[in-house]
Design a protein around this motif. Structure first.
Motif, PDB file in Angstrom:
ATOM      1  N   MET A   1       0.826  -1.178   0.077  1.00  0.00           N
ATOM      2  CA  MET A   1       0.130  -0.045   0.066  1.00  0.00           C
ATOM      3  C   MET A   1       1.017   1.401   0.103  1.00  0.00           C
ATOM      4  O   MET A   1       1.931   1.377   0.881  1.00  0.00           O
ATOM      5  N   ALA A   2       0.678   2.175  -0.955  1.00  0.00           N
ATOM      6  CA  ALA A   2       1.538   3.456  -1.220  1.00  0.00           C
ATOM      7  C   ALA A   2       1.224   4.419   0.151  1.00  0.00           C
ATOM      8  O   ALA A   2       0.272   4.413   0.664  1.00  0.00           O
ATOM      9  N   ARG A   3       2.277   5.010   0.687  1.00  0.00           N
ATOM     10  CA  ARG A   3       2.296   6.008   1.636  1.00  0.00           C
ATOM     11  C   ARG A   3       1.287   6.957   1.207  1.00  0.00           C
ATOM     12  O   ARG A   3       1.452   7.506  -0.008  1.00  0.00           O
ATOM     13  N   SER A   4       0.511   7.724   2.039  1.00  0.00           N
ATOM     14  CA  SER A   4      -0.412   8.811   1.743  1.00  0.00           C
ATOM     15  C   SER A   4       0.173  10.180   1.719  1.00  0.00           C
ATOM     16  O   SER A   4      -0.140  10.949   1.094  1.00  0.00           O
ATOM     17  N   THR A   5       1.188  10.078   2.501  1.00  0.00           N
ATOM     18  CA  THR A   5       2.052  11.552   2.952  1.00  0.00           C
ATOM     19  C   THR A   5       3.475  11.063   2.430  1.00  0.00           C
ATOM     20  O   THR A   5       4.091  10.144   2.932  1.00  0.00           O
ATOM     21  N   LEU A   6       4.158  12.184   2.140  1.00  0.00           N
ATOM     22  CA  LEU A   6       5.399  12.156   1.648  1.00  0.00           C
ATOM     23  C   LEU A   6       5.933  13.446   1.479  1.00  0.00           C
ATOM     24  O   LEU A   6       5.546  14.329   1.207  1.00  0.00           O
ATOM     25  N   THR A   7       7.281  13.932   2.299  1.00  0.00           N
ATOM     26  CA  THR A   7       7.981  15.247   2.422  1.00  0.00           C
ATOM     27  C   THR A   7       9.019  15.115   1.036  1.00  0.00           C
ATOM     28  O   THR A   7       9.679  13.951   0.888  1.00  0.00           O
ATOM     29  N   ARG A   8       9.403  16.137   0.608  1.00  0.00           N
ATOM     30  CA  ARG A   8      10.688  16.387  -0.133  1.00  0.00           C
ATOM     31  C   ARG A   8      11.813  16.039   0.441  1.00  0.00           C
ATOM     32  O   ARG A   8      12.822  15.121  -0.084  1.00  0.00           O
ATOM     33  N   ASP A   9      12.183  16.645   1.748  1.00  0.00           N
ATOM     34  CA  ASP A   9      13.233  15.736   2.445  1.00  0.00           C
ATOM     35  C   ASP A   9      13.340  14.369   2.637  1.00  0.00           C
ATOM     36  O   ASP A   9      14.400  13.765   2.699  1.00  0.00           O
ATOM     37  N   GLU A  10      12.075  13.647   2.847  1.00  0.00           N
ATOM     38  CA  GLU A  10      12.339  12.351   3.141  1.00  0.00           C
ATOM     39  C   GLU A  10      12.639  11.670   1.755  1.00  0.00           C
ATOM     40  O   GLU A  10      13.340  10.691   1.855  1.00  0.00           O
ATOM     41  N   VAL A  11      12.299  12.181   0.654  1.00  0.00           N
ATOM     42  CA  VAL A  11      12.630  11.521  -0.622  1.00  0.00           C
ATOM     43  C   VAL A  11      14.130  11.870  -0.883  1.00  0.00           C
ATOM     44  O   VAL A  11      15.165  11.005  -1.234  1.00  0.00           O
ATOM     45  N   LEU A  12      14.685  12.915  -0.608  1.00  0.00           N
ATOM     46  CA  LEU A  12      16.154  13.341  -0.570  1.00  0.00           C
ATOM     47  C   LEU A  12      17.034  12.509   0.271  1.00  0.00           C
ATOM     48  O   LEU A  12      17.936  11.972   0.003  1.00  0.00           O
TER      49      LEU A  12
ATOM     50  N   THR B   1       6.124   4.024  -1.909  1.00  0.00           N
ATOM     51  CA  THR B   1       5.080   5.039  -2.575  1.00  0.00           C
ATOM     52  C   THR B   1       5.138   4.565  -3.974  1.00  0.00           C
ATOM     53  O   THR B   1       5.943   3.885  -4.585  1.00  0.00           O
ATOM     54  N   ALA B   2       4.325   5.532  -4.909  1.00  0.00           N
ATOM     55  CA  ALA B   2       4.161   5.161  -6.303  1.00  0.00           C
ATOM     56  C   ALA B   2       5.341   6.230  -7.015  1.00  0.00           C
ATOM     57  O   ALA B   2       5.653   7.196  -6.230  1.00  0.00           O
ATOM     58  N   VAL B   3       5.751   5.896  -8.019  1.00  0.00           N
ATOM     59  CA  VAL B   3       6.913   6.432  -8.738  1.00  0.00           C
ATOM     60  C   VAL B   3       6.404   8.022  -9.182  1.00  0.00           C
ATOM     61  O   VAL B   3       7.089   8.979  -8.955  1.00  0.00           O
ATOM     62  N   THR B   4       5.126   8.196  -9.482  1.00  0.00           N
ATOM     63  CA  THR B   4       4.589   9.298  -9.661  1.00  0.00           C
ATOM     64  C   THR B   4       4.725  10.331  -8.715  1.00  0.00           C
ATOM     65  O   THR B   4       4.806  11.571  -8.525  1.00  0.00           O
ATOM     66  N   SER B   5       4.711   9.894  -7.367  1.00  0.00           N
ATOM     67  CA  SER B   5       4.750  10.568  -6.043  1.00  0.00           C
ATOM     68  C   SER B   5       6.171  11.300  -6.043  1.00  0.00           C
ATOM     69  O   SER B   5       6.401  12.329  -5.592  1.00  0.00           O
ATOM     70  N   ILE B   6       7.129  10.339  -6.373  1.00  0.00           N
ATOM     71  CA  ILE B   6       8.612  10.918  -6.378  1.00  0.00           C
ATOM     72  C   ILE B   6       8.672  11.951  -7.569  1.00  0.00           C
ATOM     73  O   ILE B   6       9.327  12.934  -7.352  1.00  0.00           O
ATOM     74  N   TYR B   7       8.267  11.815  -8.640  1.00  0.00           N
ATOM     75  CA  TYR B   7       8.183  12.751  -9.736  1.00  0.00           C
ATOM     76  C   TYR B   7       7.527  14.174  -9.213  1.00  0.00           C
ATOM     77  O   TYR B   7       8.090  15.247  -9.421  1.00  0.00           O
ATOM     78  N   TRP B   8       6.735  14.089  -8.474  1.00  0.00           N
ATOM     79  CA  TRP B   8       5.765  15.190  -8.085  1.00  0.00           C
ATOM     80  C   TRP B   8       6.617  16.095  -7.074  1.00  0.00           C
ATOM     81  O   TRP B   8       6.674  17.286  -6.935  1.00  0.00           O
ATOM     82  N   HIS B   9       7.112  15.341  -6.341  1.00  0.00           N
ATOM     83  CA  HIS B   9       8.131  16.137  -5.180  1.00  0.00           C
ATOM     84  C   HIS B   9       9.517  16.624  -5.642  1.00  0.00           C
ATOM     85  O   HIS B   9       9.926  17.547  -5.318  1.00  0.00           O
ATOM     86  N   VAL B  10      10.091  15.927  -6.747  1.00  0.00           N
ATOM     87  CA  VAL B  10      11.578  16.170  -7.095  1.00  0.00           C
ATOM     88  C   VAL B  10      11.760  16.384  -8.383  1.00  0.00           C
ATOM     89  O   VAL B  10      12.795  16.592  -8.888  1.00  0.00           O
ATOM     90  N   GLY B  11      10.676  16.192  -9.114  1.00  0.00           N
ATOM     91  CA  GLY B  11      11.093  16.118 -10.532  1.00  0.00           C
ATOM     92  C   GLY B  11      11.467  14.853 -11.151  1.00  0.00           C
ATOM     93  O   GLY B  11      11.376  13.837 -10.669  1.00  0.00           O
TER      94      GLY B  11
END
Length: 208
Positions: free
Chosen positions: A1-12, A38-48
């Motif tokens: 199940m994908a995470r519902s919340t994610l921050t840019r700092d967490e991605v980095l 999470t979904a790949v689209t979520s990564i793109y949304w946060h960092v491009g």
């Protein structure tokens, strides 16, 4: 199940961890998404895209490297503290440092350390070309030592080992030297010895 919340700092943070463990080539958007659950689209949304992600990692690495505060009572002590800090920071981020270099930001990354060294050689009384030579010599010593250190660490196990190649008769009048050379080198101690000797020579009054 994908995470519902994610921050840019967490991605980095997750991206930096992947690079540190496996190198820049291992950093893909799919692996990063799997790591974060999470979904790949979520990564793109946060960092491009991946290039934007790498640029963001580089910028953050440069910012983290910026906080170098000299410590000590004398310019020589403070220069040594800058050298130790810089070596530690570079050793902590070998793969990220490689990314910084590939993107042409190496000089910017070293600028805070260079500014600290300029301040200390000025405090020691050096000016002009002599001060510039001192700053660059210290920088080259730090980076050169680190490159040799990293190459030795990455080298395959040697057979015979370095200690087995030592000839006890190479120093017949100095058995202590022969014994010391047969022991593994202590990189931290050797780094301090070499930088301290270099700084002492650079800051010494010119011979008349």
């Amino acid at each position: 199940m994908a995470r519902s919340t994610l921050t840019r700092d967490e991605v980095l943070d997750a991206a930096a961890s992947l690079v540190k463990q496996h190198g820049p080539a291992a950093l893909t958007m799919r692996k990063l998404a799997a790591e974060l659950g999470t979904a790949v689209t979520s990564i793109y949304w946060h960092v491009g895209n991946r290039e934007s992600l790498l640029d963001a990692l580089v910028r953050r690495t440069v910012e983290e490297m910026g906080a170098i505060r000299p410590e000590g009572r004398t310019p020589a002590d403070r220069i040594l503290s800058v050298a130790r800090t810089l070596r530690h920071e570079l050793r902590e981020r070998p793969h990220l440092i490689a990314m910084v270099h590939e993107r042409g930001l190496t000089e910017r990354m070293f600028l805070p350390a260079q500014q600290a060294l300029v301040h200390e050689v000025h405090a020691a009384g050096l000016r002009g070309a002599r001060a510039a030579d001192a700053v660059r010599a210290i920088q080259f010593q730090i980076v050169g030592f680190l490159l040799v250190e990293r190459n030795r660490e990455r080298a395959p196990a040697q057979s015979p080992a370095e200690s087995e190649l030592r000839d006890p008769g190479a120093a017949p009048h100095d058995p202590a030297l022969a014994r010391a050379l047969a022991r593994p080198a202590d990189p931290e101690r050797l780094f301090l010895v070499s930088v301290r000797a270099l700084v002492r020579a650079l800051l010494a009054p010119p011979a008349r």
